[in-house]
Scaffold this motif. Structure first.
Motif, mmCIF file in Angstrom:
data_model
loop_
_atom_site.group_PDB
_atom_site.id
_atom_site.type_symbol
_atom_site.label_atom_id
_atom_site.label_comp_id
_atom_site.label_asym_id
_atom_site.label_seq_id
_atom_site.Cartn_x
_atom_site.Cartn_y
_atom_site.Cartn_z
ATOM 1 N N HIS A 59 0.827 -1.207 0.000
ATOM 2 C CA HIS A 59 0.000 0.000 0.000
ATOM 3 C C HIS A 59 0.864 1.260 0.000
ATOM 4 C CE1 HIS A 59 -2.902 -3.062 1.121
ATOM 5 N NE2 HIS A 59 -3.895 -2.193 0.964
ATOM 6 N N ASN A 90 -6.630 -5.346 2.656
ATOM 7 C CA ASN A 90 -6.546 -4.399 3.762
ATOM 8 C C ASN A 90 -5.077 -4.127 4.046
ATOM 9 O OD1 ASN A 90 -9.351 -4.371 4.143
ATOM 10 N ND2 ASN A 90 -9.235 -6.248 5.389
ATOM 11 N N ARG A 91 -4.798 -3.014 4.695
ATOM 12 C CA ARG A 91 -3.406 -2.700 5.028
ATOM 13 C C ARG A 91 -2.809 -3.770 5.930
ATOM 14 N NH1 ARG A 91 -1.624 2.214 3.431
ATOM 15 N NH2 ARG A 91 0.185 2.013 4.784
ATOM 16 N N SER A 92 -3.634 -4.356 6.793
ATOM 17 C CA SER A 92 -3.134 -5.407 7.673
ATOM 18 C C SER A 92 -2.774 -6.674 6.903
ATOM 19 C CB SER A 92 -4.172 -5.734 8.745
ATOM 20 O OG SER A 92 -5.382 -6.158 8.136
ATOM 21 N N GLU A 93 -3.333 -6.832 5.680
ATOM 22 C CA GLU A 93 -3.046 -7.997 4.845
ATOM 23 C C GLU A 93 -1.958 -7.707 3.810
ATOM 24 O OE1 GLU A 93 -7.555 -9.860 4.725
ATOM 25 O OE2 GLU A 93 -6.946 -8.361 3.230
ATOM 26 N N TYR A 98 -2.615 6.096 9.285
ATOM 27 C CA TYR A 98 -2.690 4.685 9.675
ATOM 28 C C TYR A 98 -1.645 4.387 10.755
ATOM 29 C CZ TYR A 98 -5.119 4.497 5.171
ATOM 30 O OH TYR A 98 -5.963 4.724 4.120
ATOM 31 N N ASP A 129 -2.896 -5.394 12.500
ATOM 32 C CA ASP A 129 -4.117 -6.010 11.997
ATOM 33 C C ASP A 129 -5.177 -5.896 13.094
ATOM 34 O OD1 ASP A 129 -6.162 -7.553 10.970
ATOM 35 O OD2 ASP A 129 -4.843 -9.150 10.256
#
Length: 807
Positions: free
Chosen positions: A78, A207-210, A244, A589
């Motif tokens: 990202h 997602n950013r966590s992924e 974030y 996450d």
């Protein structure tokens, strides 16, 4: 004709004294050889542009966490997309990350280094395939036919150079993959890639966590400086960090050449010290040769004065002296180039066995045309420097005085000052070099003795990577590793087996986390390492449990999420209390659960044992609650770990022929290679120090022997009028010690200041290196004392009557 005559004259003078010629040429060969070798080494690993069109503008962008620069795929996908969209500093930008490719054609699989990349990587390097084609935009679409481009070496070694390779399929990590291209021989960009596969991950669907982690390869606009690009990157990342904080709380980005990123943070300082050290060696060589030429000029002072009186122009005398210096430096330079070329060839064989990683393709240890031109310039400069002082002395002063000094055997005041200055310079330079080398030896000895917090003896390690195609579910991954552990533990000679995502000595991935009750300031979450551990691994590797319990059968996927932390993490966030029962969670996450601390282990170094890296904290989570496809295996054996390589590989292959064990090596060898780069630098500085000590010793002895010889009549007069041998010796020794003291006063502080960069980089636990600044002055004092004593003793041994007649 005059120049040719002067050259012949200088040649005859050198031939008349072969001992003098051999000594001076050897000194210059050592100094110039080391200098050329160091320039070639630095050019190979750091400064030479990548061998592509516009190689000077090729850079890499990586992440920086809490001020620590990372490499090897540290930028969130990202973040890469944000930089690509917002930056105005690049003409090209792409992304890649390194992965493992387990290629199988039906028999046992073989592991290769893969690069998962955007399609423009080959146009970025302006390289066309040898066979077939490279990637198109369609290859990067999720669901398209899996394809791969392979390196020339992979084509030759694994596929036997099959001319019909294009269109063939091979299993890559369990997935049937079509070979669409073969790259030219030697092409391994971005590092040492064996094959390339298209990057199909899409940040818009994650997602950013992924998000996966990548490196960005960029082509910097020639009009933009790296400082301007750095400021732009920091601004972009600062905005992301504010937006974030859970995933990017202390994350920024930096730009560097591929070469510098490979060397890591602190490379500029190390290179600077290397260049400084080798420059000092070259200066010492120049001083020594200049001193020897000066001594010859003093010996021929009477002859020179007579020639001037007879009408010889001073310019001719200067050129004759300069020609001697030129001949010496040219011969020394030629031998030095041969010495450097031999050392580079030797290094190309030695270095791969010293480092924990494969050498990048641009590390080509050779003397190219640019280096040879630089060497010619250095030879010319040294010839001028070594010849100018004797030549300058020939043009100075009253030739009547020179004749008078020559007949009486006395030393003129000006010559005496020059000799004293040469001794001071050699003492100061040798002190700086010896201090640098001594400190580095002490620091590296401490790091090499680092325990890492585990028992390194009789341990064999390997890396395992399960394919996503064959092991997509967590329970399948758990079953495989449980079967492997059972298989290994039942093998004769193996006392224990375990697995963890990051072995001691390997860098753990540091993630933002939140201890329960911790107050976050300005959305800046602290970081700690995260390591997944299989049950029984901590006992196998010798991690000391200080409090609580290890992971066991109670820790299952549906039970309370737990963790074990290092004692440094416990002291930092739960000082003066037990952390058992406390909780924390990783914030990258939102689905990450709160982890309850059930144990505390002694600190383990995950990474190189340097500076703040060795003090970075870590937390451990059980494999049963945090499944991973890639794990590092470790077995504890009876006897030599190397004897169990085949047993480990066979155990892995028996479970799944498509899953190979790779990077198989004893744990103690891994630790040794972990500091291999710094050990190599230490050895280089040791060579510099040895050369400096030898050059300084011979140079100081030569200067003092020459000056004492010039004072032979003075010593004879002093003894004739009643001075005792002890008084004369005391006078000469005190004068030598005075020059020693001045040199040490100059050199010791400079040596201390120069060594502080290494001290900060390594970060020693103790201050043992201070002993170097006591030992080095003692060593140099002994050298100067011997160099003063020996010629003084020889002069005193002459009878006064013989000394008075001495010429």
């Amino acid at each position: 004709m005059n120049a040719l005559f002067d050259l012949k004259y200088a040649y005859r003078m050198l031939i008349k004294n072969p001992g003098f010629t051999a000594l001076t040429v050897s000194v210059m060969a050592a100094g110039l050889g080391l200098c050329v070798f160091m320039l070639a080494f630095i050019a190979s690993v750091m400064t030479r542009p990548l061998p592509f069109d516009n190689g000077q503008d090729m850079y890499i962008v990586e992440a920086m966490e809490d001020g620590v620069q990372y490499n090897g795929g540290s930028l969130l996908l990202h973040d890469y997309e944000a930089i690509k969209a917002q930056s105005d500093s690049f003409t090209q930008i792409g992304a890649y990350y390194t992965a493992t490719a387990n290629l199988s054609n039906g028999d046992r699989a073989q592991r290769f280094a893969a690069t998962v990349t955007t399609a423009n990587i080959f146009s970025y390097t302006s390289t066309e395939p040898l066979l077939g084609r490279t990637f198109t935009a369609n290859d990067a679409i999720e669901g398209s036919t899996p394809v791969a481009v392979i390196a020339y070496s992979t084509w030759q070694n694994y596929f036997g150079g099959d001319a019909n390779i294009i269109g063939q399929s091979v299993k890559n990590n369990g997935v049937s993959t079509q070979i669409i291209g073969v790259m030219p021989q030697g092409y391994r960009f971005p590092n040492m890639a064996d094959l390339w596969v298209p990057l199909q991950d899409d940040a818009t669907r994650l997602n950013r966590s992924e998000s996966i982690s990548v490196s960005a390869f960029v082509m910097k606009k020639p009009t933009r400086s790296t400082a301007q690009v750095s400021e732009e990157l920091k601004a972009i990342m600062a905005e992301i960090s504010q937006k974030y904080p859970e995933t990017n709380g202390k994350t920024s980005a930096y730009i560097a050449t591929f070469q510098k990123a490979m060397m890591g943070d602190g490379a500029n300082m190390i290179v600077g010290l290397m260049l400084t050290a080798v420059s000092f060696v070259l200066i010492l060589a120049c001083v020594n040769v200049g001193n020897l030429l000066l001594a010859r000029a003093n010996e021929r002072a009477k002859e020179t004065a007579i020639r001037v009186a007879l009408g010889a122009p001073q310019s001719r005398l200067i050129m004759q002296m300069m020609w001697e210096s030129i001949i010496i430096c040219v011969l020394g330079g030629l031998f030095g180039l041969l010495l450097a070329a031999w050392a580079l060839e030797l290094l190309s064989y030695v270095l791969p066995n010293m480092l924990p990683i494969a050498l990048p393709f641009w590390w080509i240890m050779k003397l190219d045309s640019e280096l040879i031109l630089q060497s010619i310039a250095i030879i010319g400069a040294t010839a001028f420097v070594t010849g100018i002082v004797p030549a300058w002395k020939m043009t100075r002063g009253d030739f009547n005085a020179i004749l008078r000094d020559g007949t009486r055997g006395a030393q003129g005041k000006r010559a005496g000052r020059i000799n004293r200055l040469l001794v001071i310079v050699e003492v100061a330079l040798s002190c700086i070099l010896l201090s640098l080398s001594g400190v580095l030896v002490v620091l590296l000895q401490e790091t090499n003795n680092s325990s890492y917090g585990v028992d390194k003896n009789n341990k064999l390690t390997a890396r395992i990577g399960l394919s996503e195609a064959n092991y997509p579910e967590p329970h399948q991954q758990e079953q495989y590793y449980q079967r492997l552990m059972d298989k290994l533990r039942s093998t004769p000679g193996i006392k224990g087996a375990g697995a963890m995502t990051s072995l001691p000595g390997n860098g753990a991935w540091y993630q933002p986390f939140l201890p329960e009750g911790y107050e976050v300031v300005d959305n800046q979450y602290p970081n700690t390492g995260r390591v997944t551990v299989f049950e029984g691994t901590m006992d196998t590797i010798g991690m000391e449990l200080l409090e609580g319990r290890n992971f066991d059968s109670r820790d299952q996927l549906d039970s309370l999420p737990v963790a074990i932390i290092s004692d440094q993490l416990a002291r930092k966030y739960w000082p003066n209390e037990s952390p058992i029962g406390k909780r924390f969670r990783y914030t990258n996450d939102e689905s990450n659960p709160w982890l309850t601390i059930v144990g505390v282990v002694k600190h383990v170094i995950h990474g190189q044992p340097y500076s703040n890296m060795k003090h970075r904290t870590a937390a451990y989570v059980p494999f049963t609650q945090s499944h991973r496809r890639f794990m590092s295996i470790v077995i504890d054996v009876n006897g030599d770990a190397d004897d169990f390589r085949e047993a480990l590989s066979d155990a892995v292959a028996s479970l799944d022929p498509e899953v190979p064990a790779y990077n198989v090596a004893p744990l103690d060898l891994r630790f040794k290679r972990n500091t291999g780069g710094m050990t190599f630098i230490r050895d280089l500085f040791a060579v510099f120090a040895l050369c400096a000590l030898l050059l300084a010793s011979s140079g100081i002895y030569g200067v003092l022997a020459n000056s004492t010889s010039k004072r032979t009549q003075e010593i004879g007069i002093r003894r004739a009028i009643g001075a005792t041998d002890e008084e004369v010796m005391s006078m000469l020794m005190k004068q030598g010690w005075k020059q020693l003291a001045i040199g040490l006063i100059i050199g010791l502080p400079l040596g201390f200041l120069a060594s502080q960069g290494m001290v900060q980089l390594v970060g020693p636990e103790h201050n043992y290196y201070y002993g170097v600044f006591v030992a080095i002055p003692l060593i140099i004092a002994i050298v100067v004392s011997i160099a003063t004593y020996m010629p003084a003793k020889k002069a005193i041994a002459l009878e006064p009557s013989s000394a008075l007649r001495y010429e």
